[in-house]
Enzyme design. Structure first.
Site, PDB file in Angstrom:
ATOM      1  N   ASP A 145      -9.415 -28.479   2.862  1.00  0.00           N
ATOM      2  CA  ASP A 145      -9.168 -28.897   1.482  1.00  0.00           C
ATOM      3  C   ASP A 145      -8.914 -27.673   0.614  1.00  0.00           C
ATOM      4  OD1 ASP A 145      -9.527 -30.466  -1.089  1.00  0.00           O
ATOM      5  OD2 ASP A 145     -10.143 -31.999   0.344  1.00  0.00           O
ATOM      6  N   HIS A 210     -11.533 -30.255  -5.778  1.00  0.00           N
ATOM      7  CA  HIS A 210     -11.263 -31.325  -4.821  1.00  0.00           C
ATOM      8  C   HIS A 210     -12.042 -31.123  -3.518  1.00  0.00           C
ATOM      9  CE1 HIS A 210      -8.781 -33.879  -2.112  1.00  0.00           C
ATOM     10  NE2 HIS A 210      -8.459 -34.549  -3.206  1.00  0.00           N
ATOM     11  N   SER A 550      -8.531 -39.810  -1.146  1.00  0.00           N
ATOM     12  CA  SER A 550      -9.218 -38.541  -0.890  1.00  0.00           C
ATOM     13  C   SER A 550     -10.722 -38.715  -0.873  1.00  0.00           C
ATOM     14  CB  SER A 550      -8.865 -37.514  -1.970  1.00  0.00           C
ATOM     15  OG  SER A 550      -7.647 -36.889  -1.714  1.00  0.00           O
TER      16      SER A 550
END
Length: 769
Positions: A145, A210, A550
């Site tokens: 990520d 994220h 996600s």
């Protein structure tokens, strides 16, 4: 004089020819050169052979391009480099090369959720599962990520034992990351890839948030009293709080280079991770074939080495054929809601009050009122009314907008909620109300920070517009945020969640499963600054609320880690099957799962259903998909045997004498999909092999029900399968006859039971033509 003019003209023409020739020179671009499987996962001396191959194709006068961007030499072989189109084409003809393709830029598919998932699991069931007093095993989750924020309390290593001996990875120093301080017994690995970074010194640290968010969902430690500026207050945790985390920074806010993702997967396999979580994917419009997709390639080699790869299905819903990461060796995850929502309250000048969807820390007060105007009534000069009511950039007159709450409609899908918010905010508006074109809001709640924001459906929106049009001086205020718990129905398929069938093959049912992905509270970097976002009190938060597949993906990664911690000897395929065959197809009202249009959801939206991690600990039966199944899948999909042998560890693998796409339906997958069932061709036979993974080796299963739409004839033979201490597997066939069925996709399931606690559900999707 004439001769001088002619001479000058000739010089100009010559100069023009030189410029044209220079502009026609091919521009080198990053390419991935994939060369198949290695024989030794520890890697060999492939660097020199890769350089020799590169040097053979790049001319000596351009020797500065003879360098490798990335080299793959653990689970797979290959490299990435700067090549021209002609050079890439020439390399693709080499015997040792499987495929050569442009390095794609992939995109990120961007707590209460775990409590909600386990709400239906009573304590008696839990105690039965653990009645053998099994000691749970260490599980390492690799997160590919945007990096990691190591100071987050979700990565605290208290009450976690020493690092397992199976771990072979590293924690890298960076410009703002100290491996001695920032890594611990919880965060055991942190890598970054220098050519990813634009600055001179890179770091494993997350500057986007994220990666931190997804890592904490999968395996974050227990954190009491977590909240997002006071919202969603409670204990935050991952699917397996004791899991180890290894972070691989392969992405920035702009996206993820496919060559680096492939490198990260290759590293993760060698490092010794058990599960790889990838909340990233290609666009459904530009999805590549399986041997030109870096995630599919990396995942194949991971699965071949016993490492599960879990991927998000994509955020391009609700249209069909939008699911990505659809290879059968990938666990593909759709997104759903939980029983919690966030809203704001709109109070009109006549004191009528309506609730809208949003996470908005509005500073406006309930007792105040501000002028209210429809976008098309405050349009800038010469702007079409349709542009202004959609609040398209440049469409509003800032003098007319300033100090007002502006109402925008959501007719143009190319103008996001964030753009509308920024347009009215830049024009000095007091707030914005967005009206959807559906009766109810179908999006995940939008986080507007401190700017007053509310999103309503067409029913409420019509009432607000009627008030504006019938009132001389309309006014309103927006207050919030409001947290609503125990929402019904839940879960619901998220509108943005990508749908099947898969564009590359419809003979594998995708997505596989569904998990929470809407308004999920999880860790965030407390020092991360977000663009165009005014935080409450101008302070950052250690947690954030985000939505997307996600967020659904790491829920499944965490669930797999949870099951593996109890059953360390189960293969990744058995765990995948366990989660799929025990998934739920009902909501908290004990009715069928639905989508945001309040229509019963089908397997192209939910896969097998919503995950139930505790139930998956004791599924009874498993449908194990082997590497040989995956290789046969490639044969049936039309790939050449030479290429398949190159990517396989079995260099003597032979494709079946008869290979066709329809035979894909019979690889031993935990669901059944048939892309074309002709009404005129008679019944189609599909075979499955079940493995008994229950606590007792002696078991008998019978078909309790076959649920199929009217007209689709489905038969199972035999209807009873028996397992003993010496017979652990049993096969059966399912026959599908669509002679009287409706055209198009028909969905249903076959349910096996053992008379005890085991209910095994095999979902099918059959396209009748």
């Amino acid at each position: 004089m004439a001769s001088l003019v002619q001479l000058f003209s000739v010089i100009l023409q010559f100069h023009f020819i030189i410029i044209c020739c220079m502009s026609l020179k091919p521009t080198p671009r990053p390419y991935i050169v994939y060369m198949g499987s290695t024989l030794n996962i520890s890697g060999g001396d492939d660097l020199s052979s890769h350089m020799q191959l590169l040097s053979s194709i790049i001319p000596s006068e351009e020797s500065e391009r003879r360098f490798l961007l990335n080299s793959y030499n653990h689970a797979l072989k290959g490299f990435s480099a700067m090549l021209t189109e002609n050079e890439a084409f020439a390399l693709s003809g080499y015997d040792e090369v499987v495929s050569v393709f442009r390095d794609p830029i992939l995109k990120l598919h961007t707590t209460r959720s775990w409590d909600f998932l386990e709400a239906d699991q009573d304590s008696e069931f839990r105690s039965n599962i653990f009645r053998h007093d099994q000691k749970t095993a260490d599980v390492i989750i690799g997160i590919i990520d945007t990096g990691i924020w190591p100071e987050s309390p979700s990565f605290d290593d208290r009450r976690i034992g020493k690092i397992p001996s199976t771990w072979k990875g590293v924690c890298m120093d960076g410009s703002d990351f100290n491996k001695s301080i920032n890594c611990n017994r919880k965060l055991i690995g942190a890598r970054f890839y220098p050519n990813l970074e634009t600055q001179s010194h890179g770091s494993p640290r997350d500057s986007v948030g994220h990666g931190t968010h997804t890592a904490s969902i999968a395996g974050g430690s227990w954190v009491p009293r977590a909240s997002y500026y006071g919202l969603a207050r409670g204990a935050a945790r991952g699917g397996l709080p004791a899991a180890r985390i290894a972070s691989y920074k392969a992405c920035t806010e702009e996206g993820c280079a496919g060559s680096i993702i492939l490198k990260a997967i290759d590293d993760a396999i060698r490092d010794g991770v058990d599960i790889i979580s990838v909340s990233i994917g290609m666009s459904s419009i530009f999805e590549s074939d399986f041997l030109s997709d870096p995630i599919a390639i990396g995942a194949f080699h991971a699965e071949q080495n016993g490492v599960t790869v879990v991927c998000s299905a994509g955020n391009d819903g609700p249209d069909s054929y939008t699911v990505v990461n659809s290879a059968p060796w990938i666990f593909t995850v759709a997104a759903s809601t939980v029983d919690r929502d966030f809203r704001t309250r709109i109070i009109l000048g006549n004191n009528d009050s309506y609730e809208g969807s949003a996470i908005s820390f509005s500073p406006l007060k309930a007792g105040e009122r501000y002028p209210l105007a429809f976008g098309e009534k405050v349009a800038s000069s010469f702007t079409p009314a349709s542009d202004a009511r959609n609040c398209i950039p440049g469409s509003l007159d800032s003098k007319k907008v300033a100090g007002k709450i502006i109402v925008c409609v959501n007719e143009d899908p190319n103008v996001s909620r964030n753009i509308k918010k920024l347009v009215v905010e830049d024009a000095k508006a007091k707030g914005v109300i967005i009206i959807d074109q559906q009766q109810q809001v179908q999006n995940a709640p939008f986080d507007s920070g401190t700017f007053p924001f509310s999103q309503v459906g067409l029913t409420i929106g019509s009432k607000i517009l009627h008030y504006i049009n019938s009132t001389k001086n309309p006014s309103a205020t927006i207050v919030g945020p409001i947290e609503i718990r125990h929402v019904e129905p839940a879960p619901v398929v998220a509108s943005f969640s990508s749908r099947g069938p898969g564009g590359l093959t419809e003979n594998i049912l995708k997505p596989d499963i569904m998990a929470p992905g809407v308004a999920i509270l999880a860790a965030f970097g407390q020092g991360i600054k977000l663009n165009n976002y005014d935080a409450p009190g101008n302070k950052s938060s250690a947690f954030s609320i985000r939505s997307g597949t996600s967020m659904a993906c790491p829920h499944v990664s965490g669930a797999m880690a949870f099951v593996k911690s109890v059953h360390p000897n189960w293969s990744s395929s058995v765990i995948k099957s366990a989660l799929m065959t025990t998934a739920s197809v009902t909501n908290n009202m004990q009715k069928n799962l639905t989508n945001t249009s309040d229509i019963t959801a089908n397997p192209h939206e939910v896969g097998s259903g919503e995950i139930r991690p505790v139930k998956a600990l004791d599924p009874g039966l498993a449908f194990e998909t082997t590497t040989e199944d995956h290789l046969r899948f490639l044969c049936h999909n039309g790939y050449k045997q030479k290429a398949i042998r190159s990517i396989s560890k079995d260099k003597n693998f032979t494709c079946p004498k008869v290979s066709s796409e329809e035979l894909i339906s019979s690889i031993n997958y935990p669901t059944i999909s048939i892309a074309r069932l002709s009404r005129r061709e008679g019944p189609r036979k599909v075979k499955r092999v079940a493995t008994n993974v229950g606590f007792s080796p002696n078991a008998t299963y019978v078909v309790s029900s076959v649920n199929a739409p009217p007209g689709l004839l489905v038969k199972v033979a035999p209807r009873t399968i028996v397992f003993t201490e010496s017979v652990g597997t049993a096969s059966f066939k399912v026959f599908f006859d669509g002679k009287e069925a409706n055209k198009g996709y028909n969905f249903g399931d076959v349910v096996w039971v053992d008379g005890g606690s085991h209910v095994v559900r095999l979902v099918f999707a059959v396209n009748v033509v």
